[in-house]
Design a protein around this motif. Structure first.
Motif, PDB file in Angstrom:
ATOM      1  N   PHE A  61       0.834  -1.204   0.000  1.00  0.00           N
ATOM      2  CA  PHE A  61       0.000   0.000   0.000  1.00  0.00           C
ATOM      3  C   PHE A  61       0.872   1.258   0.000  1.00  0.00           C
ATOM      4  CE2 PHE A  61      -2.010   3.361   2.534  1.00  0.00           C
ATOM      5  CZ  PHE A  61      -3.113   3.626   1.738  1.00  0.00           C
ATOM      6  N   MET A  65       1.044   4.016  -3.015  1.00  0.00           N
ATOM      7  CA  MET A  65       0.620   5.397  -2.804  1.00  0.00           C
ATOM      8  C   MET A  65       1.757   6.375  -3.121  1.00  0.00           C
ATOM      9  SD  MET A  65      -2.498   5.714  -2.264  1.00  0.00           S
ATOM     10  CE  MET A  65      -3.071   4.262  -3.107  1.00  0.00           C
ATOM     11  N   ARG A  68       1.735   6.560  -6.839  1.00  0.00           N
ATOM     12  CA  ARG A  68       0.616   7.380  -7.311  1.00  0.00           C
ATOM     13  C   ARG A  68       0.910   8.863  -7.113  1.00  0.00           C
ATOM     14  NH1 ARG A  68      -5.626   6.187  -6.031  1.00  0.00           N
ATOM     15  NH2 ARG A  68      -5.247   4.820  -7.811  1.00  0.00           N
ATOM     16  N   THR A  83      -8.416   9.964  -8.486  1.00  0.00           N
ATOM     17  CA  THR A  83      -7.488   8.953  -7.967  1.00  0.00           C
ATOM     18  C   THR A  83      -6.699   9.561  -6.810  1.00  0.00           C
ATOM     19  OG1 THR A  83      -5.853   9.626  -9.608  1.00  0.00           O
ATOM     20  CG2 THR A  83      -7.203   7.714 -10.167  1.00  0.00           C
ATOM     21  N   TYR A  86      -4.471   7.887  -0.949  1.00  0.00           N
ATOM     22  CA  TYR A  86      -5.138   7.532   0.313  1.00  0.00           C
ATOM     23  C   TYR A  86      -4.144   7.545   1.470  1.00  0.00           C
ATOM     24  CZ  TYR A  86      -9.025   6.111  -2.628  1.00  0.00           C
ATOM     25  OH  TYR A  86     -10.053   6.109  -3.521  1.00  0.00           O
ATOM     26  N   ASP A  91      -8.956   3.779   4.502  1.00  0.00           N
ATOM     27  CA  ASP A  91      -9.547   4.758   3.580  1.00  0.00           C
ATOM     28  C   ASP A  91      -9.732   4.164   2.192  1.00  0.00           C
ATOM     29  OD1 ASP A  91      -9.567   6.646   5.539  1.00  0.00           O
ATOM     30  OD2 ASP A  91      -7.799   7.722   4.835  1.00  0.00           O
ATOM     31  N   VAL A  92      -8.734   3.455   1.710  1.00  0.00           N
ATOM     32  CA  VAL A  92      -8.844   2.909   0.358  1.00  0.00           C
ATOM     33  C   VAL A  92      -9.832   1.736   0.345  1.00  0.00           C
ATOM     34  CG1 VAL A  92      -6.839   1.353   0.408  1.00  0.00           C
ATOM     35  CG2 VAL A  92      -7.573   2.311  -1.747  1.00  0.00           C
ATOM     36  N   ALA A  95     -13.251   3.047   0.109  1.00  0.00           N
ATOM     37  CA  ALA A  95     -13.575   3.511  -1.243  1.00  0.00           C
ATOM     38  C   ALA A  95     -14.021   2.375  -2.156  1.00  0.00           C
ATOM     39  CB  ALA A  95     -12.374   4.236  -1.843  1.00  0.00           C
ATOM     40  N   THR A  96     -13.794   1.129  -1.747  1.00  0.00           N
ATOM     41  CA  THR A  96     -14.233  -0.007  -2.571  1.00  0.00           C
ATOM     42  C   THR A  96     -15.561  -0.586  -2.080  1.00  0.00           C
ATOM     43  OG1 THR A  96     -13.164  -1.759  -1.268  1.00  0.00           O
ATOM     44  CG2 THR A  96     -11.806  -0.669  -2.933  1.00  0.00           C
ATOM     45  N   LEU A 122     -12.967   1.401  -7.877  1.00  0.00           N
ATOM     46  CA  LEU A 122     -11.798   2.273  -7.660  1.00  0.00           C
ATOM     47  C   LEU A 122     -11.311   2.789  -9.006  1.00  0.00           C
ATOM     48  CD1 LEU A 122      -9.173   0.685  -5.245  1.00  0.00           C
ATOM     49  CD2 LEU A 122     -10.629   2.656  -4.812  1.00  0.00           C
ATOM     50  N   LEU A 169      -0.946  -1.353  -8.179  1.00  0.00           N
ATOM     51  CA  LEU A 169      -1.997  -1.133  -7.195  1.00  0.00           C
ATOM     52  C   LEU A 169      -3.172  -2.072  -7.431  1.00  0.00           C
ATOM     53  CD1 LEU A 169      -2.698   0.604  -4.808  1.00  0.00           C
ATOM     54  CD2 LEU A 169      -3.830   2.174  -6.342  1.00  0.00           C
ATOM     55  N   PHE A 173      -4.705  -5.217  -4.747  1.00  0.00           N
ATOM     56  CA  PHE A 173      -6.050  -5.430  -4.231  1.00  0.00           C
ATOM     57  C   PHE A 173      -6.521  -6.840  -4.461  1.00  0.00           C
ATOM     58  CE2 PHE A 173      -6.022  -1.059  -3.622  1.00  0.00           C
ATOM     59  CZ  PHE A 173      -6.656  -1.005  -2.403  1.00  0.00           C
TER      60      PHE A 173
END
Ligand SMILES: [Zn+2]
Ligand SMILES: [Zn+2]
Length: 178
Positions: A61, A65, A68, A83, A86, A91-92, A95-96, A122, A169, A173
């Motif tokens: 993660f 990040m 990103r 995007t 996070y 938090d991420v 978002a899912t 996402l 990323l 997931f």
């Protein structure tokens, strides 16, 4: 959103008066100026899971990040709303999932049985989805049994965090969903 202090209020106070020597304020007064959304750390905030999946996922993660953030700064500053970078894994994950009802997520969403939510909702940057040979590498760490030499010319197996390269990323997931 609540912000949790990462150090004691005394440390914050000492930092503040160190950085602002011309402001004279007593510690209690300083603490009273604390915004309402900041609160001191509670013992339960320190509870983290140290199982290998969580530790591995945390490294993935963090790297993703950072990647990103770099992409947003260098290439796509207009995408920072679709995007976001996070702050935390929760938090991420939020978002899912569908919106919370009465402060908690629906069990079917958490079990990934809901057709309205999931990793598919996402947003990703094109570079994050790039799986070609020219795609940029992201470093992460994984637990592996490593042979270690010990006294007496022996080798033992030891579970260690090993540095790895390349994960996207979107792939991380899928790791976390399994
Ligand atoms: Zn765990
Ligand atoms: Zn859902």
């Amino acid at each position: 959103m609540t912000h949790i202090l990462e150090k004691t209020q005394t440390d914050v106070y000492l930092d503040f008066i160190g950085e602002n020597p011309c402001i004279k304020i007593a510690q209690r007064m300083f603490e009273r100026c604390k915004p309402y959304f900041v609160r001191p750390v509670r013992p339960k905030d320190r509870q983290t899971c140290c199982c290998k999946y969580h530790v591995e996922f945390k490294t993935v993660f963090k790297s993703c990040m950072e990647f990103r953030k770099k992409l947003l700064i260098e290439n796509e500053p207009n995408e920072c709303y679709s995007t976001p970078v996070y702050d935390s894994i929760s938090d991420v994950v939020n978002a899912t999932l569908c919106e919370k009802v009465d402060g908690s997520h629906d069990l079917q969403c958490l079990k990934r049985n809901c057709s309205d939510c999931g990793v598919k909702i996402l947003n990703f940057l094109p570079c994050e989805l790039d799986v070609s040979d020219t795609a940029e590498f992201v470093k992460w760490e994984k637990f592996e049994n490593v042979s270690v030499n010990v006294k007496g010319n022996k080798t033992i197996k030891k579970l260690m965090l090993v540095k790895k390269k390349k994960v996207k990323l979107v792939n991380c997931f899928h790791i976390s969903e399994n």
